[in-house]
Design an enzyme around this catalytic site. Sequence first.
Site, short mmCIF file in Angstrom:
data_model
loop_
_atom_site.label_atom_id
_atom_site.label_comp_id
_atom_site.label_asym_id
_atom_site.label_seq_id
_atom_site.Cartn_x
_atom_site.Cartn_y
_atom_site.Cartn_z
N LYS A 1 -7.86 7.13 -19.34
CA LYS A 1 -8.12 7.69 -20.66
C LYS A 1 -6.85 7.65 -21.52
O LYS A 1 -6.36 6.58 -21.81
CB LYS A 1 -8.70 9.10 -20.51
CG LYS A 1 -9.78 9.22 -19.41
CD LYS A 1 -11.04 8.43 -19.68
CE LYS A 1 -11.95 8.29 -18.47
NZ LYS A 1 -12.34 9.53 -17.82
N TYR B 1 -16.14 17.39 -15.57
CA TYR B 1 -16.50 15.97 -15.57
C TYR B 1 -17.57 15.68 -14.51
O TYR B 1 -17.43 16.10 -13.34
CB TYR B 1 -15.23 15.16 -15.28
CG TYR B 1 -15.45 13.68 -15.18
CD1 TYR B 1 -15.80 12.93 -16.29
CD2 TYR B 1 -15.33 13.03 -13.96
CE1 TYR B 1 -16.02 11.57 -16.19
CE2 TYR B 1 -15.55 11.67 -13.85
CZ TYR B 1 -15.89 10.95 -14.98
OH TYR B 1 -16.10 9.60 -14.87
N ARG C 1 0.86 -1.20 0.00
CA ARG C 1 0.00 0.00 0.00
C ARG C 1 0.89 1.24 0.00
O ARG C 1 0.60 2.22 -0.68
CB ARG C 1 -0.96 -0.01 1.20
CG ARG C 1 -1.75 1.28 1.34
CD ARG C 1 -3.08 1.18 2.07
NE ARG C 1 -3.09 0.27 3.19
CZ ARG C 1 -2.51 0.50 4.38
NH1 ARG C 1 -1.86 1.63 4.60
NH2 ARG C 1 -2.56 -0.41 5.34
N ASP D 1 -7.21 19.40 -13.96
CA ASP D 1 -7.53 18.08 -14.49
C ASP D 1 -7.14 18.12 -15.97
O ASP D 1 -7.79 18.76 -16.79
CB ASP D 1 -9.04 17.81 -14.32
CG ASP D 1 -9.46 16.45 -14.87
OD1 ASP D 1 -8.72 15.89 -15.70
OD2 ASP D 1 -10.54 15.98 -14.49
C1 LIG Z 1 -12.85 9.90 -16.51
C2 LIG Z 1 -12.53 11.23 -15.98
C3 LIG Z 1 -12.31 11.42 -14.60
C4 LIG Z 1 -12.47 10.31 -13.57
O1 LIG Z 1 -11.51 9.32 -13.73
P1 LIG Z 1 -11.77 7.75 -13.43
O2 LIG Z 1 -10.51 7.13 -13.85
O3 LIG Z 1 -12.96 7.34 -14.24
O4 LIG Z 1 -12.06 7.64 -11.96
C5 LIG Z 1 -11.98 12.70 -14.18
N1 LIG Z 1 -11.88 13.73 -15.05
C6 LIG Z 1 -12.08 13.58 -16.36
C7 LIG Z 1 -11.96 14.75 -17.26
C8 LIG Z 1 -12.43 12.34 -16.88
O5 LIG Z 1 -12.64 12.20 -18.18
#
Ligand SMILES: *Cc1c(COP(=O)(O)O)cnc(C)c1O
Length: 379
Positions: free
Chosen positions: A195, A98, A46, A170
């Site tokens: 992504k 998001y 962890r 982000d």
């Molecule tokens: C998918 C996404 C998230 C969340 O991420 P996860 O890996 O699904 O928990 C946050 N911000 C954006 C812009 C996203 O496309």
Amino acid sequence: MKLNTKIIHAGVDPDPSTGAIMTPIFQTSTYVQTGPNEHKGYDYSRAGNPTRTALETAFAALENAKHGLAFSSGVAATDAVIRLLKPGDEVIAANDMYGGTYRLFSKLWADFGIKFIYIDTTKTEHISAAITGQTKMIWLETPTNPLMNITDIEATAAIAKKAKALLVVDNTFASPYLQNPLDLGADIVMHSATKYLGGHSDVIMGALMMNDDSLREKLFFIQKSSGAVPGPMDCFLVLRGVKTLHIRMQRHCENGRKVAEFLAGHPKVKKVYWCGFENSNGYAVARKQMRDFGGMMSFELADESVDAAIKVLKGTRIIALAESLGGVESLINHPATMTHASVPREERIKNGLSDSLIRLSIGIEDADDLIDDLKLAIG
Ligand SMILES: *Cc1c(COP(=O)(O)O)cnc(C)c1O
């Protein structure tokens, strides 16, 4: 070292015990110690695992950062960042970010006394106006999901610095190939590595990158204490994924431009949201802070009925109807009922996200096939 080289080599050294060129998947929970607390830097997975360390080093390199941390999902990474705050603190956030980030903020963290103020961050004067003595964080997404709105990171960083607030970006939609927020003055970069970083739609993961040592210590403490860490197999997959980020992104950008131009010229399409159009609202800022414009876009049909949108969503044969984005395969999505269903309808419409909006994540297939597929579906 330039990005294309760093992407392939960062964090990856031959395994000292065998010479294996690829980082092994250290599928272990614990590590044998030679004496109490005498070990080789790892005591429990962890807190740390060598496969994860390799990936975290690569994450840092991708964003020109000093430190990288990997989490079990993007929202777990976001959750860790919010844990830096205390009751009474305020966060200024974008009003069309998001849906899962909005849900985490408004449905979970708001109950713990943290106040979230949602505004249109594309006009930085709105950010300045929202600053109070309690503002401790500004949370940006640029380009936003799904309307591709652009906020000036450098200008926001100046506002954050003056207010002594942390700027978190982000950077999922742009990927580090197109934009590096730390270089523009941000304090923390967050990614859903699910992504573009992973890139193959086969893993859920999150990432944080930062330069400040004390910020890294705090976030590492949160990571280890609350435990939202990815397993070694997932770390291996994302480490493999990031090695082709640059060539995948080149094709995402090329295909993105071709598809956006096709849609813009289609008589049945009313509007295309893509930040690479010179007449789009955010173009000048996008040009300044991004290296290219990517493969994410949304569009509305001239027929604004939900039924017409659903016909297109069901009508593609190559482009799959699914949530998520950033993988090698193209995806089509209906934000109102899928990715943004957790945002109240009234709030959604107010922010310009209509019931008939369709979002595309353009993959790295042949662009002609993608265009033919959309032609067929739009009719
Ligand atoms: C998918 C996404 C998230 C969340 O991420 P996860 O890996 O699904 O928990 C946050 N911000 C954006 C812009 C996203 O496309």
